[in-house]
Design a protein around this motif. Structure first.
Motif, PDB file in Angstrom:
ATOM      1  N   UNK A  64       0.826  -1.207   0.000  1.00  0.00           N
ATOM      2  CA  UNK A  64       0.000   0.000   0.000  1.00  0.00           C
ATOM      3  C   UNK A  64       0.858   1.255   0.000  1.00  0.00           C
ATOM      4  N   UNK A  65       0.527   2.169  -0.886  1.00  0.00           N
ATOM      5  CA  UNK A  65       1.233   3.438  -0.951  1.00  0.00           C
ATOM      6  C   UNK A  65       2.492   3.420  -1.795  1.00  0.00           C
ATOM      7  N   UNK A  66       2.994   2.211  -2.120  1.00  0.00           N
ATOM      8  CA  UNK A  66       4.216   2.121  -2.927  1.00  0.00           C
ATOM      9  C   UNK A  66       3.983   1.421  -4.265  1.00  0.00           C
ATOM     10  N   UNK A  67       3.083   0.444  -4.285  1.00  0.00           N
ATOM     11  CA  UNK A  67       2.824  -0.346  -5.490  1.00  0.00           C
ATOM     12  C   UNK A  67       1.453   0.008  -6.040  1.00  0.00           C
ATOM     13  N   UNK A  68       1.339  -0.054  -7.374  1.00  0.00           N
ATOM     14  CA  UNK A  68       0.057   0.183  -8.029  1.00  0.00           C
ATOM     15  C   UNK A  68      -0.191  -0.909  -9.057  1.00  0.00           C
ATOM     16  N   UNK A  69      -1.323  -1.560  -8.933  1.00  0.00           N
ATOM     17  CA  UNK A  69      -1.701  -2.605  -9.888  1.00  0.00           C
ATOM     18  C   UNK A  69      -2.700  -2.038 -10.878  1.00  0.00           C
ATOM     19  N   UNK A  70      -2.559  -2.416 -12.131  1.00  0.00           N
ATOM     20  CA  UNK A  70      -3.475  -1.962 -13.162  1.00  0.00           C
ATOM     21  C   UNK A  70      -3.667  -3.072 -14.183  1.00  0.00           C
ATOM     22  N   UNK A  71      -4.730  -2.961 -14.964  1.00  0.00           N
ATOM     23  CA  UNK A  71      -5.014  -4.025 -15.926  1.00  0.00           C
ATOM     24  C   UNK A  71      -5.447  -3.445 -17.261  1.00  0.00           C
ATOM     25  N   UNK A  72      -5.290  -4.260 -18.279  1.00  0.00           N
ATOM     26  CA  UNK A  72      -5.843  -3.986 -19.601  1.00  0.00           C
ATOM     27  C   UNK A  72      -6.691  -5.200 -19.963  1.00  0.00           C
ATOM     28  N   UNK A  73      -7.977  -5.105 -19.676  1.00  0.00           N
ATOM     29  CA  UNK A  73      -8.842  -6.271 -19.844  1.00  0.00           C
ATOM     30  C   UNK A  73      -8.914  -6.748 -21.293  1.00  0.00           C
ATOM     31  N   UNK A  79      -0.424  -5.273 -14.730  1.00  0.00           N
ATOM     32  CA  UNK A  79       0.897  -4.727 -14.448  1.00  0.00           C
ATOM     33  C   UNK A  79       0.993  -4.328 -12.982  1.00  0.00           C
ATOM     34  N   UNK A  80       2.205  -4.291 -12.496  1.00  0.00           N
ATOM     35  CA  UNK A  80       2.463  -3.870 -11.126  1.00  0.00           C
ATOM     36  C   UNK A  80       3.595  -2.856 -11.149  1.00  0.00           C
ATOM     37  N   UNK A  81       3.267  -1.614 -10.873  1.00  0.00           N
ATOM     38  CA  UNK A  81       4.276  -0.562 -10.761  1.00  0.00           C
ATOM     39  C   UNK A  81       4.748  -0.520  -9.317  1.00  0.00           C
ATOM     40  N   UNK A  82       6.041  -0.735  -9.123  1.00  0.00           N
ATOM     41  CA  UNK A  82       6.602  -0.788  -7.776  1.00  0.00           C
ATOM     42  C   UNK A  82       7.568   0.367  -7.595  1.00  0.00           C
ATOM     43  N   UNK A  83       7.281   1.227  -6.634  1.00  0.00           N
ATOM     44  CA  UNK A  83       8.109   2.393  -6.353  1.00  0.00           C
ATOM     45  C   UNK A  83       8.697   2.302  -4.956  1.00  0.00           C
ATOM     46  N   UNK A  84       9.753   3.080  -4.744  1.00  0.00           N
ATOM     47  CA  UNK A  84      10.400   3.137  -3.427  1.00  0.00           C
ATOM     48  C   UNK A  84      10.724   1.734  -2.902  1.00  0.00           C
ATOM     49  N   UNK A  85      11.348   0.950  -3.736  1.00  0.00           N
ATOM     50  CA  UNK A  85      11.661  -0.425  -3.373  1.00  0.00           C
ATOM     51  C   UNK A  85      12.745  -0.482  -2.307  1.00  0.00           C
ATOM     52  N   UNK A  86      12.685  -1.502  -1.481  1.00  0.00           N
ATOM     53  CA  UNK A  86      13.705  -1.725  -0.453  1.00  0.00           C
ATOM     54  C   UNK A  86      14.123  -3.195  -0.469  1.00  0.00           C
ATOM     55  N   UNK A  87      15.226  -3.536   0.189  1.00  0.00           N
ATOM     56  CA  UNK A  87      15.725  -4.920   0.121  1.00  0.00           C
ATOM     57  C   UNK A  87      14.706  -5.964   0.569  1.00  0.00           C
ATOM     58  N   UNK A  88      13.762  -5.585   1.444  1.00  0.00           N
ATOM     59  CA  UNK A  88      12.748  -6.537   1.896  1.00  0.00           C
ATOM     60  C   UNK A  88      11.763  -6.907   0.784  1.00  0.00           C
ATOM     61  N   UNK A  89      11.793  -6.172  -0.313  1.00  0.00           N
ATOM     62  CA  UNK A  89      10.940  -6.498  -1.460  1.00  0.00           C
ATOM     63  C   UNK A  89      11.584  -7.541  -2.372  1.00  0.00           C
TER      64      UNK A  89
END
Length: 121
Positions: A64-73, A79-89
């Motif tokens: 929540x707050x870092x990743x955004x999921x979207x679709x093209x039906x 797709x999954x846009x992942x921002x502000x990634x850290x080693x725990x990801x």
């Protein structure tokens, strides 16, 4: 048969971004849910984010707050846009979909082969 093909994994530094994509191919009547899970060695596979066809979205607390999921039906893709990634990801990320095949009742769960995401510190 149905296949889920993932792309977009890789190596990124802490604070960086990656975008994962998944396309469902094959004999597809309808997709009820489509999303992403991840797994690290020795741990259970966990939900990251999932889209439901009625428009609902479910994110894990860590996404929540870092990743955004979207679709093209139209293209049966997510797709999954992942921002502000850290080693725990760091994990193998798997695409998942519940698919009803044409002419058949019910839905079957399918998984992709996974794509590695590595976040360096």
């Amino acid at each position: 048969q149905v296949q889920l093909v993932e792309s977009g994994g890789g190596l990124v530094q802490t604070g960086g971004s990656l975008k994962l994509s998944c396309v469902a191919t094959g004999s597809i009547g309808n997709i009820k849910e489509m999303g992403w899970y991840r797994q690290v060695p020795g741990k259970q596979r966990e939900l990251v984010a999932v889209l439901i066809t009625d428009g609902d979205v479910n994110y894990s607390d860590t996404a929540k707050g870092r990743f955004t999921i979207s679709s093209d039906n139209r293209k049966n893709s997510v797709s999954l846009q992942m921002n502000n990634l850290n080693p725990e990801d760091t994990a193998v990320y798997y695409c998942n979909a519940d698919v009803r095949r044409p002419g058949l009742p019910g839905y079957t769960e399918y998984w992709g082969r996974g794509t590695q995401v590595t976040v360096s510190s």
